[in-house]
Write a protein that holds these residues in place. Structure first.
Motif, PDB file in Angstrom:
ATOM      1  N   LEU A 297     -20.407  20.417  53.016  1.00 33.94           N
ATOM      2  CA  LEU A 297     -19.335  19.434  53.225  1.00 33.94           C
ATOM      3  C   LEU A 297     -19.666  18.391  54.287  1.00 33.94           C
ATOM      4  CD1 LEU A 297     -16.181  21.687  52.858  1.00 33.94           C
ATOM      5  CD2 LEU A 297     -17.267  20.218  51.152  1.00 33.94           C
ATOM      6  N   THR A 298     -20.700  18.622  55.098  1.00 37.50           N
ATOM      7  CA  THR A 298     -21.078  17.622  56.101  1.00 37.50           C
ATOM      8  C   THR A 298     -22.349  16.866  55.728  1.00 37.50           C
ATOM      9  OG1 THR A 298     -22.235  19.294  57.421  1.00 37.50           O
ATOM     10  CG2 THR A 298     -19.934  18.818  58.000  1.00 37.50           C
ATOM     11  N   GLU A 299     -23.032  17.320  54.697  1.00 40.02           N
ATOM     12  CA  GLU A 299     -24.252  16.642  54.229  1.00 40.02           C
ATOM     13  C   GLU A 299     -23.883  15.295  53.613  1.00 40.02           C
ATOM     14  OE1 GLU A 299     -27.734  15.427  53.665  1.00 40.02           O
ATOM     15  OE2 GLU A 299     -27.670  17.499  54.385  1.00 40.02           O
ATOM     16  N   LYS A 300     -24.712  14.297  53.852  1.00 38.63           N
ATOM     17  CA  LYS A 300     -24.437  12.963  53.321  1.00 38.63           C
ATOM     18  C   LYS A 300     -25.395  12.560  52.191  1.00 38.63           C
ATOM     19  CE  LYS A 300     -22.344  11.104  57.541  1.00 38.63           C
ATOM     20  NZ  LYS A 300     -21.802  12.354  57.941  1.00 38.63           N
ATOM     21  N   THR A 301     -26.474  13.293  52.018  1.00 42.34           N
ATOM     22  CA  THR A 301     -27.482  12.959  51.021  1.00 42.34           C
ATOM     23  C   THR A 301     -27.154  13.649  49.692  1.00 42.34           C
ATOM     24  OG1 THR A 301     -29.100  12.914  52.805  1.00 42.34           O
ATOM     25  CG2 THR A 301     -29.962  12.932  50.560  1.00 42.34           C
ATOM     26  N   PRO A 302     -26.889  12.876  48.635  1.00 41.56           N
ATOM     27  CA  PRO A 302     -26.522  13.477  47.350  1.00 41.56           C
ATOM     28  C   PRO A 302     -27.520  14.515  46.831  1.00 41.56           C
ATOM     29  CG  PRO A 302     -26.017  11.156  47.307  1.00 41.56           C
ATOM     30  CD  PRO A 302     -26.781  11.405  48.589  1.00 41.56           C
ATOM     31  N   ALA A 303     -28.816  14.249  46.924  1.00 40.63           N
ATOM     32  CA  ALA A 303     -29.811  15.204  46.410  1.00 40.63           C
ATOM     33  C   ALA A 303     -29.733  16.531  47.161  1.00 40.63           C
ATOM     34  CB  ALA A 303     -31.217  14.619  46.507  1.00 40.63           C
ATOM     35  N   ALA A 304     -29.529  16.475  48.468  1.00 40.88           N
ATOM     36  CA  ALA A 304     -29.416  17.704  49.267  1.00 40.88           C
ATOM     37  C   ALA A 304     -28.132  18.455  48.904  1.00 40.88           C
ATOM     38  CB  ALA A 304     -29.451  17.381  50.756  1.00 40.88           C
ATOM     39  N   ILE A 305     -27.049  17.720  48.688  1.00 38.02           N
ATOM     40  CA  ILE A 305     -25.783  18.341  48.291  1.00 38.02           C
ATOM     41  C   ILE A 305     -25.959  19.055  46.954  1.00 38.02           C
ATOM     42  CG2 ILE A 305     -23.391  17.902  47.569  1.00 38.02           C
ATOM     43  CD1 ILE A 305     -23.425  15.538  49.613  1.00 38.02           C
ATOM     44  N   HIS A 306     -26.590  18.403  46.003  1.00 36.97           N
ATOM     45  CA  HIS A 306     -26.784  18.995  44.682  1.00 36.97           C
ATOM     46  C   HIS A 306     -27.633  20.260  44.767  1.00 36.97           C
ATOM     47  CE1 HIS A 306     -25.786  14.934  42.570  1.00 36.97           C
ATOM     48  NE2 HIS A 306     -24.761  15.487  43.191  1.00 36.97           N
ATOM     49  N   ALA A 307     -28.667  20.236  45.588  1.00 38.04           N
ATOM     50  CA  ALA A 307     -29.512  21.427  45.747  1.00 38.04           C
ATOM     51  C   ALA A 307     -28.702  22.582  46.330  1.00 38.04           C
ATOM     52  CB  ALA A 307     -30.705  21.106  46.641  1.00 38.04           C
ATOM     53  N   MET A 308     -27.879  22.302  47.328  1.00 37.78           N
ATOM     54  CA  MET A 308     -27.062  23.357  47.925  1.00 37.78           C
ATOM     55  C   MET A 308     -25.992  23.856  46.961  1.00 37.78           C
ATOM     56  SD  MET A 308     -26.721  22.367  51.965  1.00 37.78           S
ATOM     57  CE  MET A 308     -26.429  20.600  51.786  1.00 37.78           C
ATOM     58  N   LEU A 309     -25.417  22.955  46.163  1.00 36.71           N
ATOM     59  CA  LEU A 309     -24.428  23.380  45.170  1.00 36.71           C
ATOM     60  C   LEU A 309     -25.059  24.341  44.170  1.00 36.71           C
ATOM     61  CD1 LEU A 309     -22.526  20.038  44.490  1.00 36.71           C
ATOM     62  CD2 LEU A 309     -21.656  22.067  45.689  1.00 36.71           C
ATOM     63  N   ARG A 310     -26.277  24.043  43.754  1.00 39.80           N
ATOM     64  CA  ARG A 310     -26.975  24.942  42.832  1.00 39.80           C
ATOM     65  C   ARG A 310     -27.231  26.293  43.502  1.00 39.80           C
ATOM     66  NH1 ARG A 310     -27.689  22.716  38.244  1.00 39.80           N
ATOM     67  NH2 ARG A 310     -27.917  20.477  38.029  1.00 39.80           N
ATOM     68  N   GLU A 311     -27.519  26.264  44.810  1.00 44.35           N
ATOM     69  CA  GLU A 311     -27.723  27.510  45.551  1.00 44.35           C
ATOM     70  C   GLU A 311     -26.447  28.358  45.519  1.00 44.35           C
ATOM     71  OE1 GLU A 311     -28.414  28.812  50.201  1.00 44.35           O
ATOM     72  OE2 GLU A 311     -29.220  26.894  49.533  1.00 44.35           O
ATOM     73  N   VAL A 312     -25.302  27.719  45.676  1.00 49.97           N
ATOM     74  CA  VAL A 312     -24.023  28.431  45.690  1.00 49.97           C
ATOM     75  C   VAL A 312     -23.610  28.894  44.308  1.00 49.97           C
ATOM     76  CG1 VAL A 312     -21.529  28.162  46.055  1.00 49.97           C
ATOM     77  CG2 VAL A 312     -23.125  27.283  47.746  1.00 49.97           C
ATOM     78  N   PHE A 313     -23.624  27.985  43.346  1.00 47.40           N
ATOM     79  CA  PHE A 313     -22.995  28.274  42.056  1.00 47.40           C
ATOM     80  C   PHE A 313     -23.939  28.869  41.008  1.00 47.40           C
ATOM     81  CE2 PHE A 313     -20.211  25.233  44.115  1.00 47.40           C
ATOM     82  CZ  PHE A 313     -19.039  25.958  44.077  1.00 47.40           C
ATOM     83  N   ALA A 314     -25.234  28.683  41.148  1.00 46.44           N
ATOM     84  CA  ALA A 314     -26.164  29.264  40.177  1.00 46.44           C
ATOM     85  C   ALA A 314     -26.915  30.443  40.791  1.00 46.44           C
ATOM     86  CB  ALA A 314     -27.145  28.211  39.665  1.00 46.44           C
ATOM     87  N   ASP A 315     -26.509  30.867  41.969  1.00 46.71           N
ATOM     88  CA  ASP A 315     -27.155  32.003  42.619  1.00 46.71           C
ATOM     89  C   ASP A 315     -27.061  33.216  41.698  1.00 46.71           C
ATOM     90  OD1 ASP A 315     -28.200  33.905  44.285  1.00 46.71           O
ATOM     91  OD2 ASP A 315     -26.474  33.972  45.618  1.00 46.71           O
TER      92      ASP A 315
END
Length: 85
Positions: A61-79
């Motif tokens: 929620l504090t990251e500003k870079t879209p690519a980094a956000i997408h990578a972290m979202l995949r870490e959370v939801f596709a774990d």
């Protein structure tokens, strides 16, 4: 059972794709700077449903870079740790 585990893995990957696509659509509509801020509440709702660890939630929620956000979202939801076992 292995087939159930693989189904769970597939569902998590589909969910991750859906959330990343929703985030990317918001960025496309609002622009990167405003879109990242507007998307935070939606991402928060998604993470509420998966009981995302507090520290990871904060990083996303504090990251500003879209690519980094997408990578972290995949870490959370596709774990998939432990789902296919």
């Amino acid at each position: 059972d292995m087939s159930r585990g693989l189904g769970d893995v597939y569902k998590r990957q589909v969910l991750a794709d859906l959330i990343v696509e929703h985030h990317a659509d918001m960025l496309s509509f609002y622009g990167d700077e405003l879109g990242v801020r507007v998307a935070r509440k939606h991402l928060g709702w998604y993470m509420d449903e998966t009981e995302t660890p507090r520290e990871l939630r904060k990083r996303i929620l504090t990251e500003k870079t879209p690519a980094a956000i997408h990578a972290m979202l995949r870490e959370v939801f596709a774990d998939t740790k432990g789902l296919a076992a």
